[in-house]
Design an enzyme around this catalytic site. Structure first.
Site, PDB file in Angstrom:
ATOM      1  N   TYR A 175       0.832  -1.206   0.000  1.00 37.52           N
ATOM      2  CA  TYR A 175       0.000   0.000   0.000  1.00 37.52           C
ATOM      3  C   TYR A 175       0.870   1.260   0.000  1.00 37.52           C
ATOM      4  O   TYR A 175       0.682   2.162  -0.832  1.00 37.52           O
ATOM      5  CB  TYR A 175      -0.936   0.005   1.208  1.00 37.52           C
ATOM      6  N   GLY A 176       1.831   1.334   0.908  1.00 36.75           N
ATOM      7  CA  GLY A 176       2.718   2.496   0.942  1.00 36.75           C
ATOM      8  C   GLY A 176       3.500   2.663  -0.345  1.00 36.75           C
ATOM      9  O   GLY A 176       3.689   3.771  -0.841  1.00 36.75           O
ATOM     10  N   ALA A 177       3.944   1.544  -0.899  1.00 38.05           N
ATOM     11  CA  ALA A 177       4.698   1.602  -2.150  1.00 38.05           C
ATOM     12  C   ALA A 177       3.830   2.101  -3.296  1.00 38.05           C
ATOM     13  O   ALA A 177       4.275   2.893  -4.136  1.00 38.05           O
ATOM     14  CB  ALA A 177       5.268   0.223  -2.481  1.00 38.05           C
ATOM     15  N   LYS A 197       1.145   4.038  -3.071  1.00 36.00           N
ATOM     16  CA  LYS A 197       0.886   5.464  -2.879  1.00 36.00           C
ATOM     17  C   LYS A 197       2.131   6.294  -3.193  1.00 36.00           C
ATOM     18  O   LYS A 197       2.035   7.411  -3.707  1.00 36.00           O
ATOM     19  CB  LYS A 197       0.416   5.725  -1.449  1.00 36.00           C
TER      20      LYS A 197
END
Length: 248
Positions: A152-154, A156
């Site tokens: 998810y962080g990657a 975004k």
């Protein structure tokens, strides 16, 4: 500024719905986009009722923006667009260990957080008015490296490079592109069963202002970035996180 056409993906719930309500409440025509037809229909009815005195048109298109066909479907629904808010996204919050499951999780998070923005803007770009506005919705997760399996962080974080490129592409026409990075906003569907008192308080304690964010906090920032007064702001990552992550 009233009378613009504003397309909001992820507009049926949470932050997207608050963004849509802000524009509709100030007289803009709003097109809600998402995958769930019933959710969109209910949100549109509520927004129409709330903004009744201004009489805005609030419509919706049910489409999967991670596909070319879905993005094209939205483009067919509008003649001209002044503001695009790319707010669709999410994650399954899974932590797979098998390679095939890891691959599925990463592809799914890329599809629903990156392709939904890229394809929507690409489909609508020929219809974007001069001095138009594109605002993407990123996440503090890209800065903290969060996201249960990292995906998810990657995903975004990939929006950062995209918004920089898009700002350069749109600049000659006087249009702008910026990315809003919300911090902890509990009043959404995002956290689901993960939410409990300890989870909540831990994230509030990370802020400098001692409170959680609200969808309205994010919507106000999006509305400003869509205004004429923000015409000299482009290619920026705008944090709305209560100081959890300081400006860099």
């Amino acid at each position: 500024m009233t009378g613009r056409t504003v397309v909001v993906s992820g507009g049926g719930t949470g932050i997207g719905r608050a963004v849509a309500a802000t524009f509709a409440g100030r007289g803009d025509r709003v097109v809600l986009v998402g995958r769930r037809e019933a959710t969109l229909r209910a949100a549109a009815a509520t927004l129409r009722a709330a903004a009744e005195t201004l009489g805005p048109a609030v419509t919706w298109v049910a489409a999967d923006l991670s596909t070319a066909d879905g993005a094209a479907q939205v483009a067919r629904a509008v003649d001209r667009v002044h503001v695009i808010v790319a707010g669709a996204g999410g994650t399954s919050a899974a932590v797979p260990s098998e390679l095939d499951a890891i691959a599925r999780e990463w592809r799914a998070d890329f599809d629903q957080n990156v392709l939904t923005a890229v394809l929507l803007v690409a489909a609508l770009r020929p219809k974007l008015a001069e001095q138009g506005r594109v605002i993407g919705i990123g996440s503090i997760g890209a800065q903290l490296g969060s996201g249960y399996s990292g995906s998810y962080g990657a995903a975004k974080a990939a929006l950062h490079a995209w918004i920089f490129w898009l700002a350069a592409e749109l600049g000659p026409a006087g249009a702008t592109a910026n990315l809003v990075l919300p911090g902890y906003v509990p009043d959404t569907e995002f956290f689901g069963e993960r939410m409990n008192e300890r989870f909540h308080q831990t994230r509030v304690d990370r802020t400098l202002v001692g409170r959680a964010g609200t969808p309205a906090d994010v919507a106000s920032t999006v509305y400003f970035l869509a205004s004429p007064e923000a015409g000299f702001i482009t290619g920026q990552l705008v944090g709305v996180n209560g100081g959890t992550v300081l400006g860099r």
